[in-house]
Design a protein around this motif. Sequence first.
Motif, mmCIF file in Angstrom:
data_model
loop_
_atom_site.group_PDB
_atom_site.id
_atom_site.type_symbol
_atom_site.label_atom_id
_atom_site.label_comp_id
_atom_site.label_asym_id
_atom_site.label_seq_id
_atom_site.Cartn_x
_atom_site.Cartn_y
_atom_site.Cartn_z
ATOM 1 N N LYS A 1 -4.036 12.186 -9.515
ATOM 2 C CA LYS A 1 -3.207 11.768 -8.384
ATOM 3 C C LYS A 1 -4.075 11.505 -7.159
ATOM 4 O O LYS A 1 -3.678 11.741 -6.029
ATOM 5 C CB LYS A 1 -2.171 12.844 -8.072
ATOM 6 C CG LYS A 1 -1.178 13.063 -9.201
ATOM 7 C CD LYS A 1 -0.188 14.133 -8.841
ATOM 8 C CE LYS A 1 0.814 14.319 -9.986
ATOM 9 N NZ LYS A 1 1.783 15.366 -9.669
ATOM 10 N N THR A 2 -5.292 11.010 -7.415
ATOM 11 C CA THR A 2 -6.268 10.806 -6.354
ATOM 12 C C THR A 2 -6.648 9.339 -6.272
ATOM 13 O O THR A 2 -6.872 8.682 -7.280
ATOM 14 C CB THR A 2 -7.539 11.661 -6.622
ATOM 15 O OG1 THR A 2 -7.153 13.038 -6.627
ATOM 16 C CG2 THR A 2 -8.571 11.447 -5.559
ATOM 17 N N LEU A 3 -6.732 8.847 -5.046
ATOM 18 C CA LEU A 3 -7.200 7.490 -4.771
ATOM 19 C C LEU A 3 -8.620 7.579 -4.245
ATOM 20 O O LEU A 3 -8.889 8.327 -3.296
ATOM 21 C CB LEU A 3 -6.290 6.814 -3.732
ATOM 22 C CG LEU A 3 -6.749 5.451 -3.218
ATOM 23 C CD1 LEU A 3 -6.718 4.411 -4.330
ATOM 24 C CD2 LEU A 3 -5.871 5.005 -2.050
ATOM 25 N N PHE B 1 0.832 -1.202 0.000
ATOM 26 C CA PHE B 1 0.000 0.000 0.000
ATOM 27 C C PHE B 1 0.870 1.257 0.000
ATOM 28 O O PHE B 1 0.616 2.198 -0.752
ATOM 29 C CB PHE B 1 -0.951 -0.013 1.199
ATOM 30 C CG PHE B 1 -1.904 1.145 1.217
ATOM 31 C CD1 PHE B 1 -2.830 1.307 0.195
ATOM 32 C CD2 PHE B 1 -1.865 2.065 2.243
ATOM 33 C CE1 PHE B 1 -3.713 2.378 0.203
ATOM 34 C CE2 PHE B 1 -2.742 3.136 2.262
ATOM 35 C CZ PHE B 1 -3.668 3.288 1.247
ATOM 36 N N ASN C 1 2.381 5.885 -7.439
ATOM 37 C CA ASN C 1 1.348 6.564 -8.221
ATOM 38 C C ASN C 1 1.234 8.048 -7.883
ATOM 39 O O ASN C 1 0.320 8.713 -8.363
ATOM 40 C CB ASN C 1 0.004 5.854 -8.042
ATOM 41 C CG ASN C 1 0.018 4.498 -8.705
ATOM 42 O OD1 ASN C 1 -0.065 4.403 -9.924
ATOM 43 N ND2 ASN C 1 0.165 3.449 -7.913
ATOM 44 N N ILE D 1 0.215 9.656 -5.332
ATOM 45 C CA ILE D 1 -1.093 10.017 -4.795
ATOM 46 C C ILE D 1 -0.946 11.224 -3.862
ATOM 47 O O ILE D 1 -0.120 11.227 -2.956
ATOM 48 C CB ILE D 1 -1.734 8.828 -4.044
ATOM 49 C CG1 ILE D 1 -1.915 7.618 -4.968
ATOM 50 C CG2 ILE D 1 -3.053 9.233 -3.386
ATOM 51 C CD1 ILE D 1 -2.827 7.833 -6.155
ATOM 52 N N ASP E 1 -12.086 9.071 0.980
ATOM 53 C CA ASP E 1 -12.441 7.949 1.846
ATOM 54 C C ASP E 1 -13.961 7.930 1.990
ATOM 55 O O ASP E 1 -14.519 8.578 2.874
ATOM 56 C CB ASP E 1 -11.743 8.135 3.198
ATOM 57 C CG ASP E 1 -12.109 7.084 4.222
ATOM 58 O OD1 ASP E 1 -12.671 6.043 3.844
ATOM 59 O OD2 ASP E 1 -11.825 7.309 5.417
ATOM 60 N N LYS F 1 -11.365 5.478 -2.421
ATOM 61 C CA LYS F 1 -11.674 4.268 -1.655
ATOM 62 C C LYS F 1 -13.158 4.315 -1.324
ATOM 63 O O LYS F 1 -13.657 5.294 -0.795
ATOM 64 C CB LYS F 1 -10.821 4.236 -0.373
ATOM 65 C CG LYS F 1 -11.222 3.150 0.621
ATOM 66 C CD LYS F 1 -12.212 3.730 1.563
ATOM 67 C CE LYS F 1 -12.601 3.006 2.761
ATOM 68 N NZ LYS F 1 -13.633 3.700 3.540
ATOM 69 N N PHE G 1 2.293 1.606 -3.382
ATOM 70 C CA PHE G 1 1.259 2.035 -4.320
ATOM 71 C C PHE G 1 1.052 3.542 -4.251
ATOM 72 O O PHE G 1 0.992 4.222 -5.280
ATOM 73 C CB PHE G 1 -0.061 1.305 -4.032
ATOM 74 C CG PHE G 1 -1.203 1.795 -4.869
ATOM 75 C CD1 PHE G 1 -1.394 1.283 -6.142
ATOM 76 C CD2 PHE G 1 -2.061 2.773 -4.402
ATOM 77 C CE1 PHE G 1 -2.436 1.746 -6.935
ATOM 78 C CE2 PHE G 1 -3.108 3.245 -5.182
ATOM 79 C CZ PHE G 1 -3.292 2.727 -6.452
ATOM 80 N N LEU G 2 0.934 4.067 -3.032
ATOM 81 C CA LEU G 2 0.737 5.508 -2.859
ATOM 82 C C LEU G 2 1.915 6.295 -3.437
ATOM 83 O O LEU G 2 1.725 7.296 -4.133
ATOM 84 C CB LEU G 2 0.554 5.849 -1.378
ATOM 85 C CG LEU G 2 -0.716 5.328 -0.713
ATOM 86 C CD1 LEU G 2 -0.642 5.529 0.796
ATOM 87 C CD2 LEU G 2 -1.954 5.991 -1.286
ATOM 88 N N CYS H 1 -3.725 4.907 6.019
ATOM 89 C CA CYS H 1 -2.973 5.823 5.143
ATOM 90 C C CYS H 1 -1.858 6.520 5.909
ATOM 91 O O CYS H 1 -0.716 6.586 5.437
ATOM 92 C CB CYS H 1 -3.907 6.872 4.538
ATOM 93 S SG CYS H 1 -5.027 6.245 3.282
ATOM 94 N N VAL I 1 -6.699 11.478 -1.086
ATOM 95 C CA VAL I 1 -7.464 10.249 -0.916
ATOM 96 C C VAL I 1 -8.892 10.635 -0.575
ATOM 97 O O VAL I 1 -9.127 11.418 0.342
ATOM 98 C CB VAL I 1 -6.877 9.370 0.215
ATOM 99 C CG1 VAL I 1 -7.810 8.217 0.554
ATOM 100 C CG2 VAL I 1 -5.504 8.849 -0.158
#
Length: 173
Positions: free
Chosen positions: A164-166, A36, A43, A45, A50, A168, A39-40, A62, A48
Amino acid sequence: MIKRFARIGVSMFVKQFGWELVPQRDVRKFLPEAYFTAFLQDNHITTVFDVGANRGQFRDMCRKAGFKGRIISFEPATDLFTNLKAKKEDDVLWEIHNFALGRKEGNQQFNLMEESVFNSFLEPSHSAVDDYLEKNVIKEKQEVKISTLDNFVRDSSIKIDLNKTLLKIDTQG
């Protein structure tokens, strides 16, 4: 050359026992927390979303992973939202919003269950798993506001780079 053959031989031997040799440089790919974090970072990021923050478990994950960017949490249940606000402390890059995200804006009855992870707009279903019968029961209903992610991003006072956004999403209904 001998080193390579030794590595292959040892690798084949340990596979018989269900083990796998992984070079140290690749270990992070096999550990959930390390994966994780990677990954952040890989990429880039910076934000985020949530959705379905519940008690803030994903925000905690996070931060534990070293993420220092903005976290925007959405939690429609008033009691959970209140607890999240109390937990916020000095995390200036954590925004918490007391509404749900959905397909269209409006208000709707939200089922608050005995166990909050089952909170949902849907009526509880007990057809699949009997283990949670007592926890997946409506405790009360609450009218909640629903917005759309598009409208939130459009109306936000902060600049959000969606590349650049995750996002979830952990919701029931």
